[in-house]
Write a protein that holds these residues in place. Structure first.
Motif, PDB file in Angstrom:
ATOM      1  N   LEU A  89       0.833  -1.210   0.000  1.00 11.36           N
ATOM      2  CA  LEU A  89       0.000   0.000   0.000  1.00 11.36           C
ATOM      3  C   LEU A  89       0.862   1.252   0.000  1.00 11.36           C
ATOM      4  CD1 LEU A  89      -2.829  -1.022   2.512  1.00 11.36           C
ATOM      5  CD2 LEU A  89      -2.932  -0.969   0.007  1.00 11.36           C
ATOM      6  N   ASP A  90       1.954   1.238   0.742  1.00 11.70           N
ATOM      7  CA  ASP A  90       2.844   2.398   0.758  1.00 11.70           C
ATOM      8  C   ASP A  90       3.455   2.639  -0.619  1.00 11.70           C
ATOM      9  OD1 ASP A  90       2.309   2.686   3.437  1.00 11.70           O
ATOM     10  OD2 ASP A  90       4.226   1.871   4.128  1.00 11.70           O
ATOM     11  N   VAL A  91       3.854   1.570  -1.292  1.00 15.09           N
ATOM     12  CA  VAL A  91       4.420   1.698  -2.641  1.00 15.09           C
ATOM     13  C   VAL A  91       3.360   2.205  -3.610  1.00 15.09           C
ATOM     14  CG1 VAL A  91       5.326   0.380  -4.606  1.00 15.09           C
ATOM     15  CG2 VAL A  91       6.250  -0.005  -2.308  1.00 15.09           C
ATOM     16  N   MET A  92       2.155   1.662  -3.536  1.00 16.47           N
ATOM     17  CA  MET A  92       1.086   2.106  -4.435  1.00 16.47           C
ATOM     18  C   MET A  92       0.762   3.576  -4.209  1.00 16.47           C
ATOM     19  SD  MET A  92       0.310  -0.212  -6.607  1.00 16.47           S
ATOM     20  CE  MET A  92      -0.980   0.829  -7.287  1.00 16.47           C
ATOM     21  N   TRP A  93       0.841   4.040  -2.959  1.00 19.76           N
ATOM     22  CA  TRP A  93       0.604   5.466  -2.676  1.00 19.76           C
ATOM     23  C   TRP A  93       1.643   6.332  -3.388  1.00 19.76           C
ATOM     24  CZ3 TRP A  93       3.752   8.865   0.318  1.00 19.76           C
ATOM     25  CH2 TRP A  93       3.189  10.138   0.494  1.00 19.76           C
ATOM     26  N   VAL A  94       2.916   5.917  -3.324  1.00 16.25           N
ATOM     27  CA  VAL A  94       3.979   6.673  -4.000  1.00 16.25           C
ATOM     28  C   VAL A  94       3.758   6.672  -5.510  1.00 16.25           C
ATOM     29  CG1 VAL A  94       6.441   6.740  -4.532  1.00 16.25           C
ATOM     30  CG2 VAL A  94       5.690   6.296  -2.186  1.00 16.25           C
TER      31      VAL A  94
END
Length: 333
Positions: free
Chosen positions: A309-314
């Motif tokens: 989720l953190d990667v997708m946010w970036v």
């Protein structure tokens, strides 16, 4: 105990993974699903165990529901991941989802919420994280060999001639450099530094609006940072560098599939360490999935869903700053 894999899709990515499953202990392909049952049957004949099934995506998920498949690997274009992953979770079948995990952050959040609510194993197929050389880097950082990591630099560029008819350049199929290539340096930086506080991106686009190149800066309130680039316009070295208070670690190109790292501790001679991957490198993520399933885990401790989720946010922040909005596709299952 043998883990019976189902494969959703029959393209190049699925073929690469299937080739390495043949080298993975206690693994076999039990069912292949595709939009084209004929393509699924051909793929099964090339890669699967004798007697393996083949058919549509619905047939594959029904095999999972019956208990004939232990885990499904999704290798369709990014925008199709959400619907297929949701269907697998509804069938209570563990799922390994190719990166980029989905086309949008909202799609990723739906899948993660569904997997957690159902207690079904789900993991992003970020194979780089499981490579032996990257595992060695992780150990070096954890041991404090280069002190506190302050900076991460990484690039991934692959030269591809612009073809608006190709999936690589079709936004409806998740095309562009950020979702296809940028996910690698972003995931590496997130793995080493955590979720950033700010994302700044600049880049160029093709005539159809897909991103051709991007420079992505991840900034942290404590001053740490990552400088990342990706492009479909040119081949780049594919190097990654970690800068710490006590030295540096270079992941020798290509950082996404490495075999060598160079450690330069302050005041010491460089140390070159070789850690060879098995097969084409996909064996290690398959082994992680099988280890997690055997242990009854619903998430991998090395690739937890929050990291995804953190990667997708970036990725979504970077795309938005280039004026690009992605959408999930509807898949009939």
């Amino acid at each position: 105990m043998t883990t019976r894999w189902g494969i959703a899709a029959t393209g190049g990515m699925a073929a690469a993974f299937a080739s390495d499953l043949a080298l993975t202990p206690d693994a076999e392909i039990a069912f292949v699903g595709s939009r084209s049952p004929a393509s699924a049957a051909d793929f099964a004949a090339r890669f699967a165990a004798d007697g393996a099934g083949a058919g549509s995506y619905r047939d594959l998920l029904e095999a999972g529901r019956r208990g004939d498949v232990d885990v499904v690997y999704l290798a369709t274009p990014h925008p199709q991941h959400r619907d297929l992953a949701m269907a697998a979770i509804e069938a209570r079948t563990p799922v390994l989802v190719e990166k980029a995990f989905t086309a949008t952050l909202a799609g990723a959040e739906e899948v993660v919420a569904a997997a957690r609510a159902a207690g079904v194993f789900c993991m992003e197929a970020m194979w780089t994280r499981f490579q032996p050389a990257v595992a060695h880097v992780r150990d070096l950082v954890a041991a404090g060999d280069i002190g506190e990591v302050l900076l991460v630099q990484a690039d991934f560029g692959a030269q591809r001639d612009y073809d608006p008819g190709s999936r690589l350049f079709d936004l409806a199929l998740g095309g562009g450099s950020i979702l296809d290539l940028g996910v690698y340096p972003v995931s590496l930086a997130q793995h080493l530094l955590g979720r950033p506080d700010r994302v700044t991106a600049t880049g160029t686009t093709y005539p159809d609006g897909a991103d051709r190149s991007a420079a992505i800066q991840l900034s942290y309130d404590d001053g740490r940072a990552a400088s990342l680039t990706c492009t479909l316009a040119s081949q780049t070295p594919g190097r990654a560098l970690l800068v710490g208070t006590g030295g540096t670690v270079e992941i020798v190109p290509p950082f996404y599939h490495p075999s060598t790292v160079v450690v330069r501790r302050n005041g010491a001679e460089p140390e070159e360490v070789e850690r060879l991957p098995s097969g084409r490198g996909y064996v290690h993520q398959a082994e992680e999935v099988q280890r997690c399933l055997a242990a009854g885990l619903t998430e991998s401790p090395l690739m937890p869903l929050q990291d995804t989720l953190d990667v997708m946010w970036v990725l979504e922040e970077a795309l938005a700053q280039l004026g690009i909005t992605m959408a999930e596709a509807t898949v009939e299952v």
